[in-house]
Design an enzyme around this catalytic site. Structure first.
Site, short mmCIF file in Angstrom:
data_model
loop_
_atom_site.label_atom_id
_atom_site.label_comp_id
_atom_site.label_asym_id
_atom_site.label_seq_id
_atom_site.Cartn_x
_atom_site.Cartn_y
_atom_site.Cartn_z
N SER A 77 0.71 -1.31 -0.01
CA SER A 77 0.03 -0.02 0.05
C SER A 77 0.89 1.39 -0.10
O SER A 77 1.98 1.11 0.36
CB SER A 77 -1.03 0.03 1.15
OG SER A 77 -1.46 1.50 1.30
N TYR A 126 -1.76 -0.17 10.44
CA TYR A 126 -1.95 -0.79 9.03
C TYR A 126 -0.74 -0.66 8.31
O TYR A 126 -0.25 -1.15 7.38
CB TYR A 126 -3.22 -0.15 8.36
CG TYR A 126 -3.41 -0.60 6.87
CD1 TYR A 126 -4.06 -1.81 6.49
CD2 TYR A 126 -3.04 0.44 5.77
CE1 TYR A 126 -3.89 -2.35 5.18
CE2 TYR A 126 -3.42 -0.17 4.36
CZ TYR A 126 -3.63 -1.32 4.20
OH TYR A 126 -3.75 -1.79 2.61
#
Length: 253
Positions: A148, A162
């Site tokens: 990501s 995250y």
């Protein structure tokens, strides 16, 4: 049962929705047989399988929690029994939780995020390695980790846990790529940016991409299919000299 079709087999973890589902459907169009894992949405997983079968390729969906070593072994045993091979592993399964600052994030959430997003890909890669590597009498293969842009950006005030878990995945990509580079295995990483998927609802803001799209140089969010095309390029022989590489699909952010 051996893979009588002779087609290459791609395993996509978290393949029932979003980027995983888009990758499964595009892989079938490109001639792959497809295996996907899913955690809870069996209806969506079966829809992906049906779409793959409609192209004339073979497909299975296996329920498996990527953070559970026993379930991962079961997943790979199912692939062995149905196809007798694995050529590409896409470590796509991931999770986020509600947008929070660090002081509001509990220990259990941190543990679960790292178990799924960081350890899960290592568990899957370990099983794939045993089947792909020359040193284990394999024929080689490709591993693609889905990270990501948050690993670069940090996601302050929203998902620092995250982001950190994806940073760990990226470090694993570098090390694993070097470890198996002479064993016939290429290991690369795709780094999506703000993509229109259901995952944002898990963070409590389904419309997040539209909120932040002005911060993207291209002025829009991305589609799952755009990430899928990057993944399948890295899986292909067109990327035969690429390993330990990172491909951003972020609209310039």
């Amino acid at each position: 049962m051996n893979n009588v079709s002779g087609a290459p087999l791609i395993l996509i973890t978290g393949g029932s929705r979003g980027v995983g589902a888009a990758t499964a459907r595009l892989a079938a169009e490109k001639g792959y047989d497809v295996a996907i894992s899913f955690l809870s949405n069996e209806i969506a997983a079966n829809e992906v399988v049906s779409d793959v079968l409609a192209t004339g390729r073979r497909a299975i969906a296996v329920k498996a929690d990527s953070a559970d070593p026993d379930q991962i072994r079961h997943l790979f045993d199912a692939i062995d029994g149905e196809f007798g091979r694995i050529d590409v592993l896409v470590n796509n399964a991931a999770m986020i939780a509600k947008q929070s600052r660090l002081e509001e994030i509990g220990f259990e959430r941190m543990q679960r995020l790292f178990a799924v997003n960081s350890i899960g890909p290592m568990l899957c890669s370990r099983e794939a390695l045993k089947r792909m590597s020359y040193r284990h009498n394999g024929k080689g293969g490709v591993v693609i980790n889905v990270s990501s842009a948050s690993a670069r950006l940090g996601s302050p005030g929203e998902y620092v846990d995250y982001a950190a878990s994806k940073g760990a995945l990226e470090t694993f990509t570098v090390g694993f790529a070097k470890e198996v580079a002479r064993e016939g295995i290429r290991v690369n990483c795709v780094r999506p940016g703000h993509i229109y998927t259901e995952m944002h609802a898990s963070g409590g803001e389904p419309g997040r991409v539209d909120r932040v799209k002005d911060s993207i140089p291209m002025g829009r969010g991305g589609q799952p299919e755009e990430v899928a095309r990057a993944i399948l390029w890295l899986a292909s022989n067109d990327a035969s000299f690429s390993t330990g590489a990172f491909l951003d699909v972020t609209g310039g952010k």
